[in-house]
Scaffold this motif. Structure first.
Motif, PDB file in Angstrom:
ATOM      1  N   TRP A  81       0.877  -1.187   0.000  1.00 32.29           N
ATOM      2  CA  TRP A  81       0.000   0.000   0.000  1.00 32.29           C
ATOM      3  C   TRP A  81       0.907   1.226   0.000  1.00 32.29           C
ATOM      4  O   TRP A  81       1.620   1.473   0.970  1.00 32.29           O
ATOM      5  CB  TRP A  81      -0.921  -0.011   1.229  1.00 32.29           C
ATOM      6  CG  TRP A  81      -1.809   1.197   1.285  1.00 32.29           C
ATOM      7  CD1 TRP A  81      -1.594   2.338   1.992  1.00 32.29           C
ATOM      8  CD2 TRP A  81      -3.067   1.383   0.591  1.00 32.29           C
ATOM      9  NE1 TRP A  81      -2.624   3.239   1.784  1.00 32.29           N
ATOM     10  CE2 TRP A  81      -3.532   2.675   0.928  1.00 32.29           C
ATOM     11  CE3 TRP A  81      -3.815   0.602  -0.287  1.00 32.29           C
ATOM     12  CZ2 TRP A  81      -4.727   3.188   0.433  1.00 32.29           C
ATOM     13  CZ3 TRP A  81      -5.011   1.126  -0.782  1.00 32.29           C
ATOM     14  CH2 TRP A  81      -5.459   2.390  -0.425  1.00 32.29           C
ATOM     15  N   THR A  82       0.896   1.986  -1.107  1.00 32.58           N
ATOM     16  CA  THR A  82       1.820   3.121  -1.247  1.00 32.58           C
ATOM     17  C   THR A  82       1.296   4.359  -0.535  1.00 32.58           C
ATOM     18  O   THR A  82       0.139   4.749  -0.737  1.00 32.58           O
ATOM     19  CB  THR A  82       1.978   3.472  -2.744  1.00 32.58           C
ATOM     20  OG1 THR A  82       2.359   2.294  -3.447  1.00 32.58           O
ATOM     21  CG2 THR A  82       3.010   4.563  -2.948  1.00 32.58           C
ATOM     22  N   SER A  84       2.763   8.523   0.487  1.00 39.62           N
ATOM     23  CA  SER A  84       3.856   9.483   0.290  1.00 39.62           C
ATOM     24  C   SER A  84       4.206  10.126   1.627  1.00 39.62           C
ATOM     25  O   SER A  84       5.148   9.729   2.267  1.00 39.62           O
ATOM     26  CB  SER A  84       3.472  10.500  -0.770  1.00 39.62           C
ATOM     27  OG  SER A  84       3.560   9.871  -2.039  1.00 39.62           O
ATOM     28  N   THR A  85       3.404  11.120   2.084  1.00 35.21           N
ATOM     29  CA  THR A  85       3.654  11.585   3.452  1.00 35.21           C
ATOM     30  C   THR A  85       2.661  10.955   4.435  1.00 35.21           C
ATOM     31  O   THR A  85       2.796  11.106   5.640  1.00 35.21           O
ATOM     32  CB  THR A  85       3.621  13.135   3.576  1.00 35.21           C
ATOM     33  OG1 THR A  85       2.353  13.591   3.140  1.00 35.21           O
ATOM     34  CG2 THR A  85       4.720  13.772   2.756  1.00 35.21           C
ATOM     35  N   GLY A  86       1.634  10.274   3.905  1.00 30.05           N
ATOM     36  CA  GLY A  86       0.725   9.501   4.758  1.00 30.05           C
ATOM     37  C   GLY A  86      -0.197  10.334   5.628  1.00 30.05           C
ATOM     38  O   GLY A  86      -0.602   9.920   6.705  1.00 30.05           O
ATOM     39  N   ASN A  88      -3.286  11.452   4.780  1.00 33.14           N
ATOM     40  CA  ASN A  88      -4.574  11.484   4.077  1.00 33.14           C
ATOM     41  C   ASN A  88      -5.737  11.324   5.051  1.00 33.14           C
ATOM     42  O   ASN A  88      -6.650  10.520   4.827  1.00 33.14           O
ATOM     43  CB  ASN A  88      -4.562  10.360   3.038  1.00 33.14           C
ATOM     44  CG  ASN A  88      -5.624  10.511   1.986  1.00 33.14           C
ATOM     45  OD1 ASN A  88      -6.141  11.604   1.770  1.00 33.14           O
ATOM     46  ND2 ASN A  88      -5.969   9.402   1.338  1.00 33.14           N
ATOM     47  N   GLY A  93      -6.030   8.073   6.110  1.00 34.24           N
ATOM     48  CA  GLY A  93      -4.711   8.270   6.732  1.00 34.24           C
ATOM     49  C   GLY A  93      -3.655   7.474   6.000  1.00 34.24           C
ATOM     50  O   GLY A  93      -3.636   7.417   4.769  1.00 34.24           O
ATOM     51  N   PRO A 126       8.045  12.124  -3.671  1.00 33.17           N
ATOM     52  CA  PRO A 126       6.817  11.925  -2.889  1.00 33.17           C
ATOM     53  C   PRO A 126       6.875  12.418  -1.440  1.00 33.17           C
ATOM     54  O   PRO A 126       5.852  12.810  -0.884  1.00 33.17           O
ATOM     55  CB  PRO A 126       6.618  10.405  -2.914  1.00 33.17           C
ATOM     56  CG  PRO A 126       7.360   9.939  -4.116  1.00 33.17           C
ATOM     57  CD  PRO A 126       8.506  10.879  -4.304  1.00 33.17           C
ATOM     58  N   VAL A 157       2.704  15.135  -3.792  1.00 40.81           N
ATOM     59  CA  VAL A 157       2.427  13.938  -4.590  1.00 40.81           C
ATOM     60  C   VAL A 157       1.124  13.281  -4.124  1.00 40.81           C
ATOM     61  O   VAL A 157       0.203  13.069  -4.920  1.00 40.81           O
ATOM     62  CB  VAL A 157       3.625  12.964  -4.552  1.00 40.81           C
ATOM     63  CG1 VAL A 157       3.273  11.641  -5.224  1.00 40.81           C
ATOM     64  CG2 VAL A 157       4.830  13.605  -5.242  1.00 40.81           C
ATOM     65  N   GLY A 158       1.023  12.986  -2.819  1.00 37.33           N
ATOM     66  CA  GLY A 158      -0.191  12.325  -2.307  1.00 37.33           C
ATOM     67  C   GLY A 158      -1.432  13.161  -2.561  1.00 37.33           C
ATOM     68  O   GLY A 158      -2.440  12.675  -3.068  1.00 37.33           O
ATOM     69  N   ASN A 159      -1.351  14.446  -2.251  1.00 37.67           N
ATOM     70  CA  ASN A 159      -2.547  15.280  -2.374  1.00 37.67           C
ATOM     71  C   ASN A 159      -2.943  15.483  -3.830  1.00 37.67           C
ATOM     72  O   ASN A 159      -4.134  15.435  -4.176  1.00 37.67           O
ATOM     73  CB  ASN A 159      -2.327  16.627  -1.672  1.00 37.67           C
ATOM     74  CG  ASN A 159      -3.636  17.352  -1.479  1.00 37.67           C
ATOM     75  OD1 ASN A 159      -4.102  18.043  -2.374  1.00 37.67           O
ATOM     76  ND2 ASN A 159      -4.255  17.158  -0.325  1.00 37.67           N
ATOM     77  N   LEU A 161      -2.277  13.465  -6.370  1.00 31.98           N
ATOM     78  CA  LEU A 161      -2.790  12.200  -6.928  1.00 31.98           C
ATOM     79  C   LEU A 161      -4.210  11.925  -6.428  1.00 31.98           C
ATOM     80  O   LEU A 161      -5.012  11.325  -7.139  1.00 31.98           O
ATOM     81  CB  LEU A 161      -1.875  11.034  -6.565  1.00 31.98           C
ATOM     82  CG  LEU A 161      -0.481  11.064  -7.195  1.00 31.98           C
ATOM     83  CD1 LEU A 161       0.336   9.864  -6.753  1.00 31.98           C
ATOM     84  CD2 LEU A 161      -0.557  11.108  -8.726  1.00 31.98           C
ATOM     85  N   VAL A 226       4.086   6.556  -8.103  1.00 24.07           N
ATOM     86  CA  VAL A 226       4.647   7.798  -8.636  1.00 24.07           C
ATOM     87  C   VAL A 226       5.871   8.172  -7.801  1.00 24.07           C
ATOM     88  O   VAL A 226       5.788   8.307  -6.574  1.00 24.07           O
ATOM     89  CB  VAL A 226       3.587   8.923  -8.610  1.00 24.07           C
ATOM     90  CG1 VAL A 226       4.194  10.257  -9.032  1.00 24.07           C
ATOM     91  CG2 VAL A 226       2.408   8.548  -9.521  1.00 24.07           C
ATOM     92  N   LYS A 513      -7.887  -0.147  -3.766  1.00 25.31           N
ATOM     93  CA  LYS A 513      -7.863   1.313  -3.944  1.00 25.31           C
ATOM     94  C   LYS A 513      -8.928   1.724  -4.956  1.00 25.31           C
ATOM     95  O   LYS A 513      -9.011   1.150  -6.047  1.00 25.31           O
ATOM     96  CB  LYS A 513      -6.466   1.723  -4.435  1.00 25.31           C
ATOM     97  CG  LYS A 513      -6.323   3.188  -4.811  1.00 25.31           C
ATOM     98  CD  LYS A 513      -6.186   4.065  -3.598  1.00 25.31           C
ATOM     99  CE  LYS A 513      -6.205   5.535  -3.975  1.00 25.31           C
ATOM    100  NZ  LYS A 513      -6.230   6.427  -2.815  1.00 25.31           N
TER     101      LYS A 513
HETATM  102  P1  ADP Z   1      -0.833  13.164   1.863  1.00 28.38           P
HETATM  103  O1  ADP Z   1       0.012  12.804   3.043  1.00 28.38           O
HETATM  104  O2  ADP Z   1      -0.181  14.126   0.955  1.00 28.38           O
HETATM  105  O3  ADP Z   1      -2.227  13.586   2.217  1.00 28.38           O
HETATM  106  P2  ADP Z   1      -0.726  10.342   1.295  1.00 28.38           P
HETATM  107  O4  ADP Z   1       0.718  10.102   1.265  1.00 28.38           O
HETATM  108  O5  ADP Z   1      -1.460   9.923   2.532  1.00 28.38           O
HETATM  109  O6  ADP Z   1      -1.040  11.871   0.986  1.00 28.38           O
HETATM  110  O7  ADP Z   1      -1.369   9.683   0.014  1.00 28.38           O
HETATM  111  C1  ADP Z   1      -2.744   9.698  -0.217  1.00 28.38           C
HETATM  112  C2  ADP Z   1      -3.119   8.519  -1.097  1.00 28.38           C
HETATM  113  O8  ADP Z   1      -2.588   8.726  -2.400  1.00 28.38           O
HETATM  114  C3  ADP Z   1      -2.543   7.188  -0.642  1.00 28.38           C
HETATM  115  O9  ADP Z   1      -3.443   6.541   0.219  1.00 28.38           O
HETATM  116  C4  ADP Z   1      -2.338   6.435  -1.941  1.00 28.38           C
HETATM  117  O10 ADP Z   1      -3.511   5.733  -2.308  1.00 28.38           O
HETATM  118  C5  ADP Z   1      -2.076   7.517  -2.947  1.00 28.38           C
HETATM  119  N1  ADP Z   1      -0.630   7.717  -3.156  1.00 28.38           N
HETATM  120  C6  ADP Z   1       0.186   8.406  -2.325  1.00 28.38           C
HETATM  121  N2  ADP Z   1       1.411   8.430  -2.803  1.00 28.38           N
HETATM  122  C7  ADP Z   1       1.408   7.764  -3.968  1.00 28.38           C
HETATM  123  C8  ADP Z   1       2.403   7.483  -4.940  1.00 28.38           C
HETATM  124  N3  ADP Z   1       3.646   7.928  -4.786  1.00 28.38           N
HETATM  125  N4  ADP Z   1       2.044   6.752  -6.018  1.00 28.38           N
HETATM  126  C9  ADP Z   1       0.783   6.324  -6.174  1.00 28.38           C
HETATM  127  N5  ADP Z   1      -0.205   6.565  -5.295  1.00 28.38           N
HETATM  128  C10 ADP Z   1       0.092   7.286  -4.199  1.00 28.38           C
END
Ligand code: ADP
Length: 526
Positions: A81-82, A84-86, A88, A93, A126, A157-159, A161, A226, A513
């Motif tokens: 489960w990918t 980036s900063t986690g 969400n 989350g 990311p 990246v996370g936001n 995407l 990504v 997902k």
């Molecule tokens: P943020 O911390 O910016 O809010 P997250 O890192 O929690 O974002 O990522 C939000 C969602 O986006 C993840 O649950 C995942 O499904 C998707 N995601 C995040 N990073 C990537 C990545 N590098 N490639 C593909 N999908 C991603």
């Protein structure tokens, strides 16, 4: 230790040993106290068996390490489960959609590769947060703005995407994406758009490259990982100002939104706005609500109340960025257009020139000025968290009336009072349509959360019956939402899953997902 579903204990420990070899022993996490950090602290299943939890986490530091990790996962058919900063939160989350997945945590990949303030873009990894990019721009005195979401602690990246939104004219984050680097499930790495041309000079300046345009396929998806993202930035404007428009009667909402849509779609009013209702807010303090509940006051009664209390029915704060003379003229033109609605009133708001030195105590609308902060957390009063119900609805007054009535009726049918939600009225986070953001309270109370989930699911169905669908949802509701996007016997989902099976035949990337399941897990769909 938890084990991914369908994996033997021996295979899992062999895979963990190989992950350790690929990324370094200290970057593979299997102890409960470490893996617990990836739990969703806003989980609607808190204290319940069904909470979606990871089995382990792997944190690569480079594209090559990501490639190595997916090859290992493929060998042992381990779901990853990918994140980036986690961050969400409200949508899952850092926890997976399927329990037992191994978190692929990319926050160590946090290089700001380039920021260009002549063509106004950034290329980031990311793990780069909005705060990181903001600081970098400040330290290097670059003349560009970021567009942080509310709150700004997540990453670009996370936001982007997830198709999140901010407040400035660059608020539609996915629309600002220009060029991606993606690792596929088989370990191959590709670049989209102009990035497919080796040595390209315009990867972050032209989105489409040549042939089919694939970037959308990697947003809200499980088709790839990504590892680099290009994002368009806003040139630092000369000035900002805002002003408020109010109209007096219930039915004024129809010409109000029509005027707003004209101004927004003409790029005169830009950025995000939130529809407000001083009279409905007043009523909420008297025990009434913002939703139009059956048996509630009639339109005439509400108009009378608004008049008695001297409170406008509808209004919005509108925002302008650009050269001072241009934004002054835009505000004048905005007032002129809204003046066609009898009784419309206007109030000048705040005004700033850039570059700006803000004091800590300044009441500036920081997010609209491209400054990330966390003050939005002050909204979540009386609950441990929230889960957002976010349907896209038409940008029309009639559309808003229908929404308030339909959701009011839905609550009445469920026999519950709408409670503790914020933002019942729509936002313009995206161009051309409104979005609602009902923040459902999440508590450490199993019974209350069970009820919340039931209401949430019902609202998804009711919304779909009226032609409204969610722009994004919590991991635990992804099947529920995917189920209503069902045109022609789920033709779009069938295409998603055809692609899934082709690019990820072992189904290792983020199963579940957006309701997309690999073939061997398709029966898990809720
Ligand atoms: P943020 O911390 O910016 O809010 P997250 O890192 O929690 O974002 O990522 C939000 C969602 O986006 C993840 O649950 C995942 O499904 C998707 N995601 C995040 N990073 C990537 C990545 N590098 N490639 C593909 N999908 C991603």
């Amino acid at each position: 230790m938890r084990i991914p579903p369908g994996t033997s204990a021996a295979d899992f420990s062999a895979a963990l040993a190989q992950f350790e070899k690929a990324v370094g022993k200290e970057w593979v996490f299997t102890k409960d106290e470490d893996v617990d950090l990836y739990r969703d602290s806003y989980s609607p299943f808190w204290h319940e068996e069904e909470e979606r939890v990871a089995s382990a986490a792997v944190a690569p530091a480079s594209v090559e390490e990501v490639q190595a990790a997916v090859r290992i996962a493929n060998r042992y058919k381990i779901p990853l489960w990918t994140i980036s900063t986690g961050r969400n939160l409200a949508y899952g989350g850092s926890a997976p959609a399927m329990s037992g997945s191994v978190i692929l945590d990319l926050k160590r990949m946090n290089k700001i590769i380039e920021v260009n303030d002549k063509n106004h873009y950034a290329l980031v990894e990311p793990g780069v947060s909005y705060f990181d990019l903001y600081r970098y721009i400040q330290e290097n005195k670059l003349k560009v703005w970021i567009d942080p979401p509310d709150p700004g602690w997540g990453g670009l990246v996370g936001n982007s995407l997830e198709r999140g939104g901010g407040r400035t004219p660059m608020r539609d984050h996915f629309n600002s994406v220009c060029g991606m680097e993606v690792v596929l499930a088989n370990g191959d790495v590709l670049r989209t758009g102009m990035g497919a041309l080796p040595g390209s000079k315009t990867w972050q300046q032209y989105k489409y490259g040549f042939g089919p345009y694939f970037d959308g396929m990697f947003s809200q998806s499980n088709f790839g990982i990504v590892t680099k993202l290009g994002v368009w930035l806003m040139p630092e404007p000369e000035a900002y100002r805002d002003g408020t428009v109010m109209v007096q009667r219930h039915d004024d909402l129809v010409p109000f939104v029509e005027t707003l849509a004209y101004l927004m779609n003409s790029d005169i009013v830009r950025g995000t706005m939130l529809l407000e209702s001083p009279i409905l807010n007043y009523r909420a303090t008297q025990g009434g609500g913002v939703l139009d509940m059956p048996g509630g006051p009639s339109v005439a009664e509400m108009d009378k109340l608004a008049q008695e209390k001297n409170l406008p029915y509808w209004g919005a704060e509108l925002h302008f960025w650009g050269p001072q003379s241009v934004i002054d003229e835009q505000w004048e033109y905005t007032k002129e257009k809204f003046s066609a609605i009898p009784g419309a009133t206007f109030k000048d708001g705040r005004s700033y020139k850039f570059p700006l030195e803000l004091k800590e105590t300044d009441e500036a609308p920081r997010v609209a000025l491209g400054i990330p902060n966390l003050s939005v957390f002050g909204l979540i009063v009386g609950a441990q968290g929230h889960m957002d119900f976010s349907p896209i609805i038409p940008m029309t007054g009639e559309g808003v009336f229908e929404v308030l009535k339909v959701f009011g009726q839905a609550y009445a049918d469920l026999g519950v009072a709408p409670r503790n939600q914020f933002f019942v009225l729509p936002w313009a986070f995206f161009p051309r349509a409104f979005v609602l953001l009902f923040g459902f309270p999440i508590e450490h109370d199993v019974e209350k959360n069970r009820k919340t989930r039931e209401i949430f699911k019902r609202l998804v169905e009711v919304a779909a019956e009226h032609g409204w669908g969610e722009y994004r949802t919590h991991t635990s509701m992804m099947d529920t939402v995917s189920n209503v996007y069902s045109y022609n016997n789920h033709a779009l989902r069938r295409l998603h899953e055809t692609i899934k099976d082709a690019v990820d035949p072992n189904g290792i990337l983020s199963p579940g997902k957006s309701g997309i399941w690999p073939a061997h897990l398709r029966k898990s769909r809720a």
